[in-house]
Design a protein around this motif. Structure first.
Motif, PDB file in Angstrom:
ATOM      1  N   LEU A  84     -46.059   7.637  52.397  1.00  9.07           N
ATOM      2  CA  LEU A  84     -46.661   6.305  52.275  1.00  9.07           C
ATOM      3  C   LEU A  84     -46.059   5.307  53.268  1.00  9.07           C
ATOM      4  CD1 LEU A  84     -46.824   6.061  48.364  1.00  9.07           C
ATOM      5  CD2 LEU A  84     -48.631   6.762  49.927  1.00  9.07           C
ATOM      6  N   GLN A  85     -44.991   5.719  53.953  1.00 10.60           N
ATOM      7  CA  GLN A  85     -44.377   4.912  55.001  1.00 10.60           C
ATOM      8  C   GLN A  85     -43.888   3.550  54.515  1.00 10.60           C
ATOM      9  OE1 GLN A  85     -45.528   5.582  58.875  1.00 10.60           O
ATOM     10  NE2 GLN A  85     -45.276   7.636  58.092  1.00 10.60           N
ATOM     11  N   ILE A  86     -43.339   3.520  53.314  1.00 13.88           N
ATOM     12  CA  ILE A  86     -42.799   2.262  52.801  1.00 13.88           C
ATOM     13  C   ILE A  86     -41.314   2.206  53.139  1.00 13.88           C
ATOM     14  CG2 ILE A  86     -42.343   0.888  50.730  1.00 13.88           C
ATOM     15  CD1 ILE A  86     -44.863   2.265  49.519  1.00 13.88           C
ATOM     16  N   ASN A  87     -40.942   1.234  53.985  1.00 13.82           N
ATOM     17  CA  ASN A  87     -39.549   1.084  54.368  1.00 13.82           C
ATOM     18  C   ASN A  87     -38.870   0.019  53.512  1.00 13.82           C
ATOM     19  OD1 ASN A  87     -38.417   2.673  56.641  1.00 13.82           O
ATOM     20  ND2 ASN A  87     -40.380   2.080  57.567  1.00 13.82           N
ATOM     21  N   LEU A  88     -37.715   0.334  53.012  1.00 17.39           N
ATOM     22  CA  LEU A  88     -36.989  -0.643  52.202  1.00 17.39           C
ATOM     23  C   LEU A  88     -35.966  -1.398  53.051  1.00 17.39           C
ATOM     24  CD1 LEU A  88     -36.392   1.411  48.934  1.00 17.39           C
ATOM     25  CD2 LEU A  88     -38.222  -0.196  49.442  1.00 17.39           C
ATOM     26  N   SER A  89     -35.717  -0.892  54.241  1.00 14.61           N
ATOM     27  CA  SER A  89     -34.794  -1.571  55.150  1.00 14.61           C
ATOM     28  C   SER A  89     -35.073  -1.071  56.561  1.00 14.61           C
ATOM     29  CB  SER A  89     -33.342  -1.265  54.763  1.00 14.61           C
ATOM     30  OG  SER A  89     -32.465  -1.706  55.781  1.00 14.61           O
ATOM     31  N   SER A  90     -34.866  -1.951  57.535  1.00 15.12           N
ATOM     32  CA  SER A  90     -35.087  -1.513  58.915  1.00 15.12           C
ATOM     33  C   SER A  90     -33.945  -0.586  59.357  1.00 15.12           C
ATOM     34  CB  SER A  90     -35.183  -2.725  59.845  1.00 15.12           C
ATOM     35  OG  SER A  90     -34.090  -3.587  59.613  1.00 15.12           O
ATOM     36  N   ASP A  91     -32.803  -0.725  58.695  1.00 15.06           N
ATOM     37  CA  ASP A  91     -31.680   0.155  58.983  1.00 15.06           C
ATOM     38  C   ASP A  91     -31.929   1.524  58.354  1.00 15.06           C
ATOM     39  OD1 ASP A  91     -28.640   0.311  59.839  1.00 15.06           O
ATOM     40  OD2 ASP A  91     -28.803   1.218  57.842  1.00 15.06           O
ATOM     41  N   PHE A  92     -31.819   2.571  59.163  1.00 14.80           N
ATOM     42  CA  PHE A  92     -32.180   3.919  58.734  1.00 14.80           C
ATOM     43  C   PHE A  92     -31.371   4.354  57.502  1.00 14.80           C
ATOM     44  CE2 PHE A  92     -32.208   8.601  59.278  1.00 14.80           C
ATOM     45  CZ  PHE A  92     -33.576   8.789  59.321  1.00 14.80           C
ATOM     46  N   ASN A  93     -30.043   4.230  57.582  1.00 10.35           N
ATOM     47  CA  ASN A  93     -29.185   4.675  56.475  1.00 10.35           C
ATOM     48  C   ASN A  93     -29.343   3.804  55.233  1.00 10.35           C
ATOM     49  OD1 ASN A  93     -28.051   6.879  57.765  1.00 10.35           O
ATOM     50  ND2 ASN A  93     -26.571   5.563  58.835  1.00 10.35           N
ATOM     51  N   ASN A  95     -31.959   2.236  54.359  1.00  6.79           N
ATOM     52  CA  ASN A  95     -33.234   2.590  53.751  1.00  6.79           C
ATOM     53  C   ASN A  95     -33.057   3.725  52.740  1.00  6.79           C
ATOM     54  OD1 ASN A  95     -36.141   2.597  53.523  1.00  6.79           O
ATOM     55  ND2 ASN A  95     -36.079   4.514  54.670  1.00  6.79           N
ATOM     56  N   PHE A  96     -32.355   4.787  53.150  1.00  7.53           N
ATOM     57  CA  PHE A  96     -32.148   5.921  52.241  1.00  7.53           C
ATOM     58  C   PHE A  96     -31.226   5.547  51.084  1.00  7.53           C
ATOM     59  CE2 PHE A  96     -33.270   8.639  56.019  1.00  7.53           C
ATOM     60  CZ  PHE A  96     -34.502   8.985  55.507  1.00  7.53           C
ATOM     61  N   PHE A  97     -30.227   4.721  51.406  1.00  5.26           N
ATOM     62  CA  PHE A  97     -29.328   4.259  50.343  1.00  5.26           C
ATOM     63  C   PHE A  97     -30.118   3.544  49.253  1.00  5.26           C
ATOM     64  CE2 PHE A  97     -26.637   1.023  48.384  1.00  5.26           C
ATOM     65  CZ  PHE A  97     -25.539   1.763  48.016  1.00  5.26           C
ATOM     66  N   ARG A  98     -31.019   2.667  49.660  1.00  7.22           N
ATOM     67  CA  ARG A  98     -31.801   1.909  48.674  1.00  7.22           C
ATOM     68  C   ARG A  98     -32.728   2.825  47.877  1.00  7.22           C
ATOM     69  NH1 ARG A  98     -32.969  -3.693  52.042  1.00  7.22           N
ATOM     70  NH2 ARG A  98     -30.761  -4.260  52.134  1.00  7.22           N
ATOM     71  N   TYR A  99     -33.331   3.791  48.559  1.00  8.56           N
ATOM     72  CA  TYR A  99     -34.171   4.749  47.825  1.00  8.56           C
ATOM     73  C   TYR A  99     -33.336   5.518  46.796  1.00  8.56           C
ATOM     74  CZ  TYR A  99     -38.746   4.323  49.940  1.00  8.56           C
ATOM     75  OH  TYR A  99     -39.989   3.871  50.286  1.00  8.56           O
ATOM     76  N   ALA A 100     -32.116   5.887  47.187  1.00 11.67           N
ATOM     77  CA  ALA A 100     -31.255   6.626  46.260  1.00 11.67           C
ATOM     78  C   ALA A 100     -30.916   5.762  45.048  1.00 11.67           C
ATOM     79  CB  ALA A 100     -29.982   7.065  46.966  1.00 11.67           C
ATOM     80  N   VAL A 101     -30.602   4.461  45.296  1.00 10.20           N
ATOM     81  CA  VAL A 101     -30.291   3.560  44.177  1.00 10.20           C
ATOM     82  C   VAL A 101     -31.486   3.467  43.233  1.00 10.20           C
ATOM     83  CG1 VAL A 101     -29.884   1.148  43.556  1.00 10.20           C
ATOM     84  CG2 VAL A 101     -28.526   2.216  45.369  1.00 10.20           C
ATOM     85  N   ILE A 102     -32.684   3.313  43.820  1.00 10.83           N
ATOM     86  CA  ILE A 102     -33.885   3.176  42.979  1.00 10.83           C
ATOM     87  C   ILE A 102     -34.112   4.456  42.171  1.00 10.83           C
ATOM     88  CG2 ILE A 102     -36.412   3.043  43.072  1.00 10.83           C
ATOM     89  CD1 ILE A 102     -36.057   1.042  45.381  1.00 10.83           C
ATOM     90  N   GLY A 103     -33.998   5.606  42.824  1.00  9.22           N
ATOM     91  CA  GLY A 103     -34.200   6.877  42.115  1.00  9.22           C
ATOM     92  C   GLY A 103     -33.203   7.060  40.987  1.00  9.22           C
ATOM     93  N   LEU A 104     -31.932   6.763  41.274  1.00 10.38           N
ATOM     94  CA  LEU A 104     -30.896   6.896  40.246  1.00 10.38           C
ATOM     95  C   LEU A 104     -31.157   5.926  39.088  1.00 10.38           C
ATOM     96  CD1 LEU A 104     -27.797   7.183  42.603  1.00 10.38           C
ATOM     97  CD2 LEU A 104     -28.492   8.924  40.942  1.00 10.38           C
ATOM     98  N   ALA A 105     -31.596   4.712  39.426  1.00  7.38           N
ATOM     99  CA  ALA A 105     -31.859   3.710  38.386  1.00  7.38           C
ATOM    100  C   ALA A 105     -33.041   4.127  37.518  1.00  7.38           C
ATOM    101  CB  ALA A 105     -32.112   2.343  39.015  1.00  7.38           C
ATOM    102  N   ILE A 106     -34.100   4.608  38.166  1.00  4.53           N
ATOM    103  CA  ILE A 106     -35.290   5.050  37.418  1.00  4.53           C
ATOM    104  C   ILE A 106     -34.907   6.164  36.442  1.00  4.53           C
ATOM    105  CG2 ILE A 106     -37.434   6.386  37.657  1.00  4.53           C
ATOM    106  CD1 ILE A 106     -38.014   4.790  40.212  1.00  4.53           C
ATOM    107  N   TYR A 107     -34.138   7.124  36.959  1.00  4.89           N
ATOM    108  CA  TYR A 107     -33.775   8.285  36.134  1.00  4.89           C
ATOM    109  C   TYR A 107     -32.865   7.883  34.978  1.00  4.89           C
ATOM    110  CZ  TYR A 107     -31.773  12.884  35.036  1.00  4.89           C
ATOM    111  OH  TYR A 107     -31.348  14.017  34.406  1.00  4.89           O
ATOM    112  N   HIS A 108     -31.788   7.131  35.287  1.00  7.84           N
ATOM    113  CA  HIS A 108     -30.816   6.832  34.233  1.00  7.84           C
ATOM    114  C   HIS A 108     -31.283   5.753  33.264  1.00  7.84           C
ATOM    115  CE1 HIS A 108     -28.326   9.131  37.039  1.00  7.84           C
ATOM    116  NE2 HIS A 108     -27.719   9.535  35.939  1.00  7.84           N
ATOM    117  N   ALA A 109     -32.310   4.982  33.660  1.00  2.00           N
ATOM    118  CA  ALA A 109     -32.858   3.978  32.744  1.00  2.00           C
ATOM    119  C   ALA A 109     -33.350   4.648  31.465  1.00  2.00           C
ATOM    120  CB  ALA A 109     -33.998   3.215  33.413  1.00  2.00           C
ATOM    121  N   ALA A 110     -33.894   5.860  31.590  1.00  2.00           N
ATOM    122  CA  ALA A 110     -34.376   6.580  30.406  1.00  2.00           C
ATOM    123  C   ALA A 110     -33.223   6.849  29.443  1.00  2.00           C
ATOM    124  CB  ALA A 110     -35.032   7.890  30.818  1.00  2.00           C
TER     125      ALA A 110
END
Lengths: 228, 262
Positions: A84-93, A95-110
């Motif tokens: 989907l080409q959604i960038n969370l940050s122009s900085d490459f690393n 961007n992945f860091f933020r995706y990891a935070v979101i994924g971890l938050a989504i999972y552990h919220a349950a």
């Protein structure tokens, strides 16, 4: 033997082990805040008087809790970012860091949701009845009466979730974040001579991070226990 | 100063006439297969003190709890001050604020101080300033005799003290009617009287009260009317003198025989 220690010491010059652990701590910190906020909202939904809200909350928990974390992180990176080409940050690393935070938050919220819900169950039903009897609606009584007591009863299960989250940050390697398990993979590849020491370093590192969390939650659950 | 004591005591005599404050008509309720309330018709006039007695399982607590909709009803109507009990939402919350409730297990907010327990409703529901609410709360705590415990947590108080705080908490909302659901049943014997005394003085000041209790002494001292329930029905109702000396139904005779003869 002394040469083994010298080889081991050189590992720390070759790889920035502390920086990698620092990434795990940062992942833990931000994902803990995110999962706490989302988990609280989910718990509110699950105890709400509105059936569709309860249904939505239960659906989220049952789907996310039973999905492997790796799948969630890989989906975010390959599906949401790459496809989907959604960038969370122009900085490459970053961007992945933020995706990891979101994924971890989504999972552990349950899990946070279920921990808080178990805390809600420690609050006698009479507390909610008394709150309603003086004219407080659902949200005010949840905010002023039920959740403050429920959170205190949920400290231990929340602590367990935080410990699991801390260790699960290693899965962020699947989202291309250079944290300790990603670094460990490189260390094993390039320094097979000290492979045992590499494992021990990572294991002891996590123990050092996680043990204080456990001690803190035990202390806090005693300190903030609601006396009845 | 809108004080329950002064405002209510003035209309004690006049208040017992006119439009009933609580009117239950044809109320039915089931718990599964159990028919806990059968065709309940009950009117409570302004300023009246009604004591509901009966064997356990007769539905008297349920009856009390339907009046502020802590229990829903299957059919029938409940009017409070001429208005039908709203089903849910803000209207229901507003109505509950006007109906004071005292529980068997006190249910004081365990994480709040005694004073905060009493000021919470006036501040959050009535929108009073915290200074105003605090002043009124201290006045009420003094009236029920626990003003020196204001800063403590509920768990630090005796049962009798907790229940008196619960009464103060309900009074702080300036309710039109007070419901008491077995207020002394969870208390140690030596603490029952301090709570009953508080209730008797409240009754004397003209508060409209519906009291579910096993305390026959309270019924004799303070009730205008005794309602006897058995098997989900109102079997008979009368003044306490009449009811205790000349019960009409066999159910009531049997019940009184069991509790008064020992």
């Amino acid at each position: 033997m002394s040469s083994y220690f010298a080889d081991f010491a050189s590992l720390f010059e070759q790889f920035d082990v502390f920086q990698a652990f620092w990434v795990n701590i940062q992942l833990t910190f931000f994902a803990a805040i995110g999962s706490m906020l989302l988990g609280t909202v989910l718990a509110l939904m699950r105890v709400s008087p509105i059936a569709s809200m309860r249904w939505l909350g239960a659906g989220y928990v049952n789907i996310i809790r039973n999905t492997p974390l790796t799948i969630i992180l890989v989906f975010l990176v390959l599906g949401v970012w790459s496809q989907l080409q959604i960038n969370l940050s122009s900085d490459f690393n970053q961007n992945f860091f933020r995706y990891a935070v979101i994924g971890l938050a989504i999972y552990h919220a349950a899990f946070v949701c279920e921990a808080i819900r178990s805390g809600v169950n420690t609050v006698p039903v009479g507390q909610a009845e008394a709150a309603r009897a003086i004219g407080l609606g659902f949200l005010p009584s949840a905010r002023l009466i039920i959740f403050p007591q429920a959170l205190r009863g949920a400290i231990t299960p929340l602590g367990n979730t935080l410990i699991a989250l801390t260790k699960n940050t290693t899965v962020a390697a699947a989202a291309s974040v250079t944290e300790i398990s990603a670094l460990m993979k490189s260390m094993i590849e390039f320094r097979p001579d000290v492979i045992i020491a590499v494992f021990l370093t990572v294991a002891i590192g996590f123990v050092l991070i996680v043990v204080p969390v456990g001690l803190l939650t035990t202390w806090a659950s005693r300190k903030f226990a609601v006396v009845r | 100063m809108p004080n329950v004591a002064s405002s209510a005591s003035a209309d004690t005599s006049a208040g017992t006439t006119g439009e009933p404050l609580v009117r239950m008509t044809g109320v039915n309720k089931h718990f599964g297969d159990l028919h806990v309330l059968r065709e309940i018709n009950l009117e409570v006039r302004r300023g009246e003190v009604v004591v509901v007695i009966g064997p356990s399982g007769s539905g008297k607590s349920t009856l009390c709890r339907t009046i502020n909709r802590l229990e829903t009803i299957d059919d029938g109507t409940i009017l409070i001050d001429g208005k039908e009990l709203p089903a849910e939402g803000k209207a229901l919350a507003r109505l509950r604020a006007d109906v004071g409730m005292v529980f068997q297990s006190f249910n004081l907010f365990a994480h709040k101080s005694v004073l905060q327990n009493v000021t919470l409703g006036p501040i959050r529901v009535r929108g009073k300033s915290s200074a105003q609410a605090k002043e009124r709360a201290m006045e009420l705590l003094k009236r029920v005799g626990v003003d020196n415990q204001a800063a403590k947590l509920p768990a630090q108080l005796s049962g009798g003290q907790q229940q008196r705080v619960a009464i103060a908490r309900a009074l702080a909302m300036d309710p039109k009617v007070m419901l008491f659901d077995e207020p002394t049943s969870a208390l140690d014997p030596e603490m029952i009287n301090e709570v009953l005394d508080t209730m008797v003085s409240l009754a004397k000041q003209g508060m409209t009260m519906i009291v579910v209790t096993h305390e026959m002494g309270f019924a004799r001292r303070a009730a205008d009317r005794v309602v006897f329930m058995a098997d989900g029905q109102i079997v008979e109702q009368d003044t306490p003198e009449e009811f205790f000396s000349h019960p009409k139904s066999d159910r009531a005779k049997d019940f009184l025989g069991k509790i008064l003869n020992h």
